[in-house]
Scaffold this motif. Structure first.
Motif, mmCIF file in Angstrom:
data_model
loop_
_atom_site.group_PDB
_atom_site.id
_atom_site.type_symbol
_atom_site.label_atom_id
_atom_site.label_comp_id
_atom_site.label_asym_id
_atom_site.label_seq_id
_atom_site.Cartn_x
_atom_site.Cartn_y
_atom_site.Cartn_z
ATOM 1 N N ARG A 106 57.801 -6.345 -15.239
ATOM 2 C CA ARG A 106 58.916 -5.854 -16.048
ATOM 3 C C ARG A 106 59.810 -7.022 -16.478
ATOM 4 O O ARG A 106 60.187 -7.137 -17.652
ATOM 5 N N PHE A 137 61.231 -6.544 1.243
ATOM 6 C CA PHE A 137 62.307 -5.574 1.465
ATOM 7 C C PHE A 137 62.023 -4.228 0.807
ATOM 8 O O PHE A 137 62.917 -3.568 0.317
ATOM 9 N N GLY A 156 65.240 -2.425 -11.265
ATOM 10 C CA GLY A 156 64.332 -1.788 -10.329
ATOM 11 C C GLY A 156 64.742 -1.963 -8.877
ATOM 12 O O GLY A 156 63.925 -1.847 -7.974
ATOM 13 N N TYR A 157 66.031 -2.262 -8.605
ATOM 14 C CA TYR A 157 66.482 -2.425 -7.215
ATOM 15 C C TYR A 157 66.206 -1.165 -6.415
ATOM 16 O O TYR A 157 66.126 -1.183 -5.207
ATOM 17 N N ILE A 158 66.117 -0.065 -7.155
ATOM 18 C CA ILE A 158 65.966 1.235 -6.538
ATOM 19 C C ILE A 158 64.732 1.294 -5.647
ATOM 20 O O ILE A 158 64.642 2.092 -4.728
ATOM 21 N N ALA A 159 63.793 0.396 -5.918
ATOM 22 C CA ALA A 159 62.575 0.403 -5.123
ATOM 23 C C ALA A 159 62.727 -0.355 -3.806
ATOM 24 O O ALA A 159 61.819 -0.366 -2.988
ATOM 25 N N PHE A 160 63.865 -1.015 -3.611
ATOM 26 C CA PHE A 160 64.047 -1.791 -2.387
ATOM 27 C C PHE A 160 64.443 -0.904 -1.222
ATOM 28 O O PHE A 160 64.867 0.240 -1.394
ATOM 29 N N ALA A 161 64.343 -1.482 -0.040
ATOM 30 C CA ALA A 161 64.789 -0.773 1.163
ATOM 31 C C ALA A 161 66.298 -0.555 1.073
ATOM 32 O O ALA A 161 67.021 -1.422 0.583
ATOM 33 N N PRO A 162 66.795 0.595 1.566
ATOM 34 C CA PRO A 162 68.225 0.906 1.463
ATOM 35 C C PRO A 162 69.104 -0.191 2.063
ATOM 36 O O PRO A 162 70.155 -0.518 1.509
ATOM 37 N N TYR A 202 68.564 -3.360 2.180
ATOM 38 C CA TYR A 202 68.603 -4.493 1.250
ATOM 39 C C TYR A 202 69.530 -4.174 0.070
ATOM 40 O O TYR A 202 70.352 -4.990 -0.343
#
Lengths: 259, 555, 193
Positions: free
Chosen positions: A106, A74, C136-142, C144
């Motif tokens: 991390r 994703f 680090g969710y920020i790296a996921f697709a919007p 998702y």
């Protein structure tokens, strides 16, 4: 034993600061090197029982693995979609793999930091130190300790309640609705008895002259000495050095995508 | 010489905001002199704990209600004390050993009070050592509190208070949650302290045996929170014997026996005895006690063979064989940790043994469906609340009938009958948690007999109950027993064993040490009984003493 | 802290211990779920982390109840050995702010179901913002991220808000809350009825 004897508050603050710093890092190597450093500290300086350590640590490998494949599956749009590698028959942008690895590392690094703290710190001393060094109000500090004391009783009670309910002829819940209902049946008696215990404990504590005032003496006094500051400086220096090195060699990344 | 009063309670009336018209304490007046030991007697719900809260500085600060009149502690009104200040003069040991602490080790807990008082850290160590010495627990200084027994915890609670050096010690039912051996030990400790320290003592207790020689004066409260007697204990018991019984107030067991004798023989004691010795000194006729008739049926209900149960590699039950017959009243006795509860849970099918077989009516427990098994064996847990699963008394009893799919009409009929038997009529809509201790206990029994279970197992059902509820519970059990239900009861109360049991099973280290009739148990040498932590019931002591006197006279 | 009764603090700590224990006993699979499903596997039950603050605020009804109780709950989590360590205290504070903000918006006067559900969602919002960076969710697709966020909001509303209220109400019926705001309200309601 050096790490065991550090001031608990300073140790906690060091861990928190390290975590916050690491949050800005999105390359895989910096957290990994720091992870190795923590492991060295844990094994050779703190001399933590390795078996116990692995037992606590193992769930995080699963956690990290989940993080890894979610990241690949994703991932956000890569900035350089042309650089790809082949993995399990799929073409995947290198950038995605790097981010995925970074976030998995991390998780492992966070876990290693927390375990370094948890396995070398007496939690009661931690609360007492928070009160003495970090101005945690005594009412909160001793309230938390008193509540935490109920832990073994609550565990025992949960087991008792389970078998007591079985005797009443309650069957295993099958549907979600039954599950929620059953959850409520367990939790309400547990909460009710804890609330009564809490009230009785509060009365007993106040009857021993506890007012919550900060003006009190301490049987166990916690102080902050040079060795505590040295620990904090050492940890942060290592982390900052790693980040700087990574920066100079050129593999350091922080978040470069769009919010 | 007139001594000054350390406590003076002056027209104290207190009511909570929910029931302003019904005061919990009603116009209480009394004084406590320096170094005096005062006993406060009353039925449960007479406001004894509320009174404690007025003495330890909790009220009026934390009171949701109204307080009129006044309480003077060392001539200063409780309204004038600053927060926490009363604790320098009054220390309280409470009933529940589990909830008096906030720290984790013995030394830290004692230090807690000293810290509150602002004692210098350099002085604490000495104080801690000296109070631990007073209660004979020096070796436990660095121990975790969770590893202590209930009795040790109560002694620790006492040490915490002693460290603060109060002038007045309040003991609020300190032995109510202890077994008889630990209770005696606690009382002994107080006796010893009395000789070393100078403090006044207020004792609030249910169980009086053991305390009597300490008591200088006695205050009796009724269930309306009024004082109806203030004076010498002996005179109080003499004058108010009927009120005490009516109100369900615990009176010393020898006194209770004397009252029984009065009823049976139409004899009046001018001076009611308070101790066994006093009772024994009366010229009592022989055979005044109705001998319990043992009924042992030969109809086997449950057969357990070679039970072994281990938990975390410790053997808890070690090769036990036991048979239960229909209509027996069995008591299981033994020291704490001897395996009483474990055995009862195995028999009830709540836990599974590692080895061995249990047959209920010739069918192995494993072959019984859980639901059918529960209609044959009922199990009453120590804490009734653990077994409650609904929001009303009615639903609680109806629960298993509904599970069985009976018609609401039949259910209604059955529930009504059971509630009547358990004296819970009128409480159908109440929430089980809001009942009194005694009612909760009877409700938990009700839920376990509603299916006409043929075996009923109870784990210390009279623990923490007052005299009246114990009496009501036992008569309920007796009634069931007479209709053929097998009763298996774990207990520490030897008076109950003497009155009700057909058979006693004594446990020791996971084994059955003795399986016999009560009568034969009383013949066991006293050293052996002591090892099992069993005491002879008072009636038996009395008989034995009389026999001894007789042989003394003739030798 | 001066207007807080000691027993309220201990009650909050005790509630946290109970939920900590029950959480461990009922959901040992949480970690494995995440292993197979990724961080989103955790989202449906995420609301359990906020339940203590909702219950405490609903029972005690004082300004700061949600924030303080969540901080206490987090500290207890550290003591119980939660492997995320001392950082949890910070996370707890962040979660508590979300719920507290909702109660503050009603001036700590309204404790209706919708307010409690909103408060649960408030914690979901603040905790999610934190997770974007720390996890680090920020790296996921919007898409998702959005899915995670929506599930967390629903979980906050249902598990923390709705279940929290249901549990507290059941508790009020037992009478053990008689000296707390919720118990007093319940008694008044019963007397009037």
């Amino acid at each position: 034993m050096y790490i065991h004897n550090l001031n608990p508050s300073i140790k906690a603050i060091t861990v928190i600061l390290s975590v916050l710093l690491l949050t800005m890092v999105f390359d895989p190597i910096t957290p990994f090197l720091f992870l190795v450093w923590i492991w060295i500290l844990t094994i050779f300086v703190a001399k933590v029982n390795i078996k116990k350590y692995l037992l606590y640590f193992s769930p995080f490998f699963i956690f990290a693995a989940g993080m890894f494949w979610t990241n690949i599956a994703f991932a956000n749009e890569p900035i350089n979609p042309t650089e790809v590698v082949s993995l399990f028959g799929n073409t995947i942008p290198i950038e995605d793999i790097q981010t995925a690895l970074s976030l998995s590392h991390r998780i492992l690094t966070f876990a290693s930091l927390s375990l370094l703290f948890l396995l070398t710190t007496n939690v009661v001393h931690f609360i007492l130190s928070l009160m003495q060094q970090c101005k945690l109000p005594p009412k909160l500090a001793y309230g938390i300790l008193a509540g935490y004391r109920f832990l073994p009783m609550i565990k025992d009670e949960l087991v008792l309640i389970k078998s007591a309910h079985r005797v009443r002829g309650i069957n295993r819940a099958k549907t979600l609705k039954e599950n929620v209902h059953q959850y409520k049946r367990f939790i309400v008696p547990l909460l009710a008895s804890s609330i009564r215990k809490a009230e009785r404990t509060a009365i007993a504590m106040e009857s021993k002259g506890f007012t919550g005032s900060r003006e009190r003496t301490f049987y166990r006094q916690f102080t902050v000495t040079t060795k505590d500051w040295l620990f904090m400086i050492m940890m942060l220096t290592v982390l900052v050095t790693l980040i700087t090195l990574a920066w100079q060699i050129g593999y350091f990344r922080w978040y470069t995508g769009e919010i | 010489m007139s001594q000054t009063a350390v406590i003076k309670v002056d027209h104290l009336t207190l009511s909570f905001e929910d029931y302003p018209e019904k005061p919990v304490l009603d116009d209480i007046n009394f004084e406590l002199k320096a170094e005096e030991n005062l006993l406060i007697l009353g039925p449960s719900g007479c406001g004894k704990s509320t009174l404690t809260h007025c003495l330890n500085g909790l009220y009026p600060r934390e009171l949701d209600g109204e307080l009129t009149g006044d309480v003077f502690i060392k001539t200063k009104s409780i309204h004038e004390y600053s927060h926490g200040e009363v604790s320098h003069s009054v220390g309280v040991v409470f009933q529940d050993p589990e909830t008096q602490f906030c720290m984790f080790t013995v030394e830290d807990e004692i230090a807690f009070g000293l810290e509150n008082k602002g004692i210098l850290p350099s002085e604490m160590e000495n104080i801690i050592d000296s109070v631990l010495d007073l209660i004979n627990m020096t070796a436990y200084k660095t121990r975790k509190i969770t590893t202590l027994s209930g009795g040790q915890k109560q002694k620790l609670a006492l040490a915490c208070i002693l460290a603060m050096e109060p002038d007045i010690l309040v003991l609020d039912e300190p032995t109510a949650n202890l077994d008889p051996v630990a209770s005696l030990e606690f009382i002994k400790t107080i006796h010893q302290l009395q000789q070393q320290k100078n403090f006044s003592l207020i004792i609030i207790e249910h169980q009086l045996d053991g305390w009597i020689s300490l008591i200088d004066r006695c205050l009796m409260l009724n269930n309306k929170g009024q004082v109806f007697y203030n004076g010498n204990l002996r005179d109080g018991v003499n004058v108010h014997r009927h009120t005490l019984e009516q109100q369900g107030i615990w009176i010393p067991t020898p006194t209770r026996i004397a009252l029984e004798i009065e009823k049976q023989l139409d004899h009046t004691f001018d001076n009611l005895p308070l101790t066994v010795d006093e009772l024994a000194s009366y010229p009592l006729p022989n055979n005044i006690f109705l001998a319990h008739i043992n009924r042992r049926s030969t109809q086997l209900a449950l057969k357990a063979e070679e039970l072994i149960w281990t938990k975390k590699s410790t053997t808890i039950i070690n090769e036990i064989d036991i048979n239960l017959y229909e209509g027996e009243f069995i008591t299981i006795l033994g020291a704490n940790g001897s395996g009483k509860s474990s055995l009862s849970k195995l028999i009830a099918g709540i836990e599974k043994p590692n080895k061995g077989a249990i047959h209920l009516y010739e069918k192995s427990l494993n072959e019984w469906k859980e639901r059918d098994l529960r209609t044959k064996i009922g199990y009453v847990f120590q804490n009734p609340e653990h077994q409650f699963i609904t929001d009303s008394v009615y639903d609680e009893v109806a629960f298993s009938l509904r599970v069985r799919g009976l018609h609401e009409e039949d259910i209604n009929h059955q529930v009504t009958t059971i509630l009547q038997q358990c004296q819970l009529t009128g409480f159908e809509e109440s929430h089980p948690y809001t009942l009194s201790q005694g009612q909760k206990r009877r409700l938990s029994v009700a839920t376990m007999i509603v299916d006409n279970q043929s075996i009923l197992i109870l784990d210390e059902p009279t623990f923490g109950q007052d005299a009246n509820s114990t009496k009501q519970l036992l008569s309920l059990l007796k009634e069931r027993n007479e209709t053929g239900t097998t009763i298996v009861m774990i207990t520490h109360d030897m008076e109950l064993v003497q009155q009700y049991a057909d058979r006693v099973v004594v446990m020791e280290d996971g084994k059955i040490a003795l399986d016999t009739s009560p009568k034969q148990l009383w013949e066991v040498p006293s050293e052996q009984l002591k090892k099992w932590q069993l005491e002879l019931p008072i009636q038996v002591k009395l008989e034995q003493r009389k026999q001894k006197d007789v042989s003394y006279v003739y030798s | 802290m001066n207007n807080w009764r000691l027993k309220e603090v201990i009650v909050m700590a005790a509630l946290s211990v109970v939920f900590g224990v029950v959480y461990l006993a009922f959901l040992p699979l949480g970690g494995i779920l995440v292993g197979f499903m990724g961080p989103i596997g955790y989202e449906p039950i995420f609301g359990i982390w906020f339940i203590v603050s909702i219950i405490a605020a609903y029972i005690i009804r004082k300004p700061g109840a949600a924030f303080i109780s969540e901080t206490i709950a987090a500290t207890i989590e550290v003591m119980l050995g939660n492997a995320l360590g001392p950082i949890i205290i910070l996370v707890g504070m962040i979660q508590g702010i979300g719920a507290e903000a909702v109660f503050a918006a009603t001036k700590w006067k309204n404790y209706a179901l919708w307010v409690l559900m909103l408060a649960g969602m408030g914690s979901a919002v603040t905790s999610f913002i934190w997770g974007m960076f720390q996890g680090g969710y920020i790296a996921f697709a919007p898409s998702y991220i959005l899915a995670m966020f929506v599930i967390r909001l629903i979980s906050g509303a249902l598990i923390a808000g709705w279940l929290g209220k249901a549990i507290s109400d059941a508790l009020a019926k037992t009478g053990v809350l008689s000296s707390f705001a919720l118990g007093k309200e319940y008694k008044k309601g019963k007397k009037a009825a």
